[in-house]
Enzyme design. Structure first.
Site, mmCIF file in Angstrom:
data_model
loop_
_atom_site.group_PDB
_atom_site.id
_atom_site.type_symbol
_atom_site.label_atom_id
_atom_site.label_comp_id
_atom_site.label_asym_id
_atom_site.label_seq_id
_atom_site.Cartn_x
_atom_site.Cartn_y
_atom_site.Cartn_z
ATOM 1 N N CYS A 2 -16.738 25.761 -49.679
ATOM 2 C CA CYS A 2 -16.515 25.948 -51.118
ATOM 3 C C CYS A 2 -17.751 25.543 -51.912
ATOM 4 O O CYS A 2 -18.151 26.237 -52.848
ATOM 5 C CB CYS A 2 -15.281 25.155 -51.565
ATOM 6 S SG CYS A 2 -13.776 25.817 -50.837
ATOM 7 N N HIS B 204 -10.651 24.092 -57.132
ATOM 8 C CA HIS B 204 -9.897 23.748 -55.923
ATOM 9 C C HIS B 204 -8.427 23.579 -56.294
ATOM 10 O O HIS B 204 -8.106 22.988 -57.325
ATOM 11 C CB HIS B 204 -10.407 22.418 -55.333
ATOM 12 C CG HIS B 204 -11.433 22.593 -54.257
ATOM 13 N ND1 HIS B 204 -12.707 22.074 -54.355
ATOM 14 C CD2 HIS B 204 -11.368 23.227 -53.048
ATOM 15 C CE1 HIS B 204 -13.377 22.390 -53.249
ATOM 16 N NE2 HIS B 204 -12.599 23.086 -52.450
ATOM 17 N N GLU C 5 -14.131 22.092 -60.669
ATOM 18 C CA GLU C 5 -15.357 21.508 -60.103
ATOM 19 C C GLU C 5 -16.496 21.527 -61.123
ATOM 20 O O GLU C 5 -16.731 22.529 -61.789
ATOM 21 C CB GLU C 5 -15.774 22.259 -58.834
ATOM 22 C CG GLU C 5 -14.755 22.185 -57.711
ATOM 23 C CD GLU C 5 -14.510 20.770 -57.181
ATOM 24 O OE1 GLU C 5 -15.333 19.868 -57.449
ATOM 25 O OE2 GLU C 5 -13.477 20.570 -56.510
ATOM 26 N N ARG D 75 -15.124 18.961 -40.545
ATOM 27 C CA ARG D 75 -15.713 18.208 -39.427
ATOM 28 C C ARG D 75 -15.707 18.971 -38.104
ATOM 29 O O ARG D 75 -16.511 18.697 -37.238
ATOM 30 C CB ARG D 75 -15.073 16.833 -39.276
ATOM 31 C CG ARG D 75 -13.621 16.855 -38.882
ATOM 32 C CD ARG D 75 -13.005 15.464 -38.980
ATOM 33 N NE ARG D 75 -11.582 15.508 -38.758
ATOM 34 C CZ ARG D 75 -10.682 15.874 -39.664
ATOM 35 N NH1 ARG D 75 -11.065 16.215 -40.872
ATOM 36 N NH2 ARG D 75 -9.395 15.896 -39.383
HETATM 37 N N1 PCA Z 1 -11.390 25.421 -48.852
HETATM 38 C C1 PCA Z 1 -12.551 24.979 -48.105
HETATM 39 C C2 PCA Z 1 -13.183 26.225 -47.573
HETATM 40 C C3 PCA Z 1 -12.226 27.327 -47.837
HETATM 41 C C4 PCA Z 1 -11.185 26.747 -48.691
HETATM 42 O O1 PCA Z 1 -10.222 27.362 -49.192
HETATM 43 C C5 PCA Z 1 -13.482 24.049 -48.885
HETATM 44 O O2 PCA Z 1 -12.978 23.294 -49.713
HETATM 45 O O3 PCA Z 1 -14.687 24.051 -48.652
#
Ligand code: PCA
Length: 206
Positions: A146, A170, A79, A93
């Site tokens: 996240c 991610h 990210e 959602r």
């Molecule tokens: N993914 C979610 C929240 C926790 C996770 O593992 C996200 O992408 O926000």
């Protein structure tokens, strides 16, 4: 050098969250000169960051790597940026694990609109690709938990002028998680673990 790695509990009806297995694997990595500690965080807007910030204060890591799963993504997503908003769209959602469903809510009132990851994401991308691991730089971490975690950690580091590099990664779902929906992309835990190890090895000494 101290590296703190965070993962999340399951959410949104998922039976598991691969980031929990990843943080467990990370505890057993043997990488010279690197001390790794881990923390599990709740998938709750108001509760996801206090334990992490407390751990940072207490353990004083040099680097913080936050991990989350993004069901539907097909690669290790490095990210680039956290943005100052919480909004329940996409995976969020139905709200967080406490039913909180914010709309257009700032994370920090009057905070900067966005904060960039301070991990060397371009270098990490090169290293992952050299190892043939599907990977990319992602330009949005969403507006769910996240993103809140990434933004809040970067904001603390900036506000307190801490000498800590931090960012968010991610990962895809694992094949086991999506066996009933085989059209959803996935990546096995072995590859995800290898990716995390490559990332940590290449953060050593930055
Ligand atoms: N993914 C979610 C929240 C926790 C996770 O593992 C996200 O992408 O926000």
């Amino acid at each position: 050098m101290r590296i703190l790695v965070s993962g999340f509990e399951p959410f949104g009806g998922l039976s598991t969250n691969p980031t929990l297995e990843l943080i467990n694997k990370a505890k057993n990595f043997e990488i010279e000169g690197v001390d790794i500690d881990t923390i599990q965080l709740p998938v709750v807007y108001r509760e996801c960051t206090p334990p992490l910030l407390e751990k940072i204060n207490e353990w004083q890591p040099d680097i913080v790597i936050c991990l989350g799963v993004a069901v539907g993504c097909s690669s290790i997503n490095l990210e680039r940026v956290g943005i100052n908003v919480e909004d329940t769209v996409g995976e969020g959602r139905n709200g967080d694990n406490n039913g909180d469903r914010p709309v257009d809510r700032p994370i920090v009132n009057n905070g900067p609109e966005g904060l960039f990851s301070t991990l060397p994401i371009r270098l990490l991308l090169e290293k992952l690709q050299e190892s043939k691991i599907p990977s990319m730089i992602s330009n949005t971490a969403g507006t769910y938990i996240c993103n809140t975690t990434l933004y809040t950690v970067l904001h603390k580091i900036q506000e307190e002028s801490l000498d800590i590099k931090a960012g968010f990664i991610h990962v895809p779902a694992t094949p086991e998680m999506i066996s009933a929906s085989p059209e959803v992309p996935s990546m096995g835990m072995d590859t995800q673990t290898r990716a995390l190890k490559i990332i940590i090895e290449n953060l050593r000494g930055i």
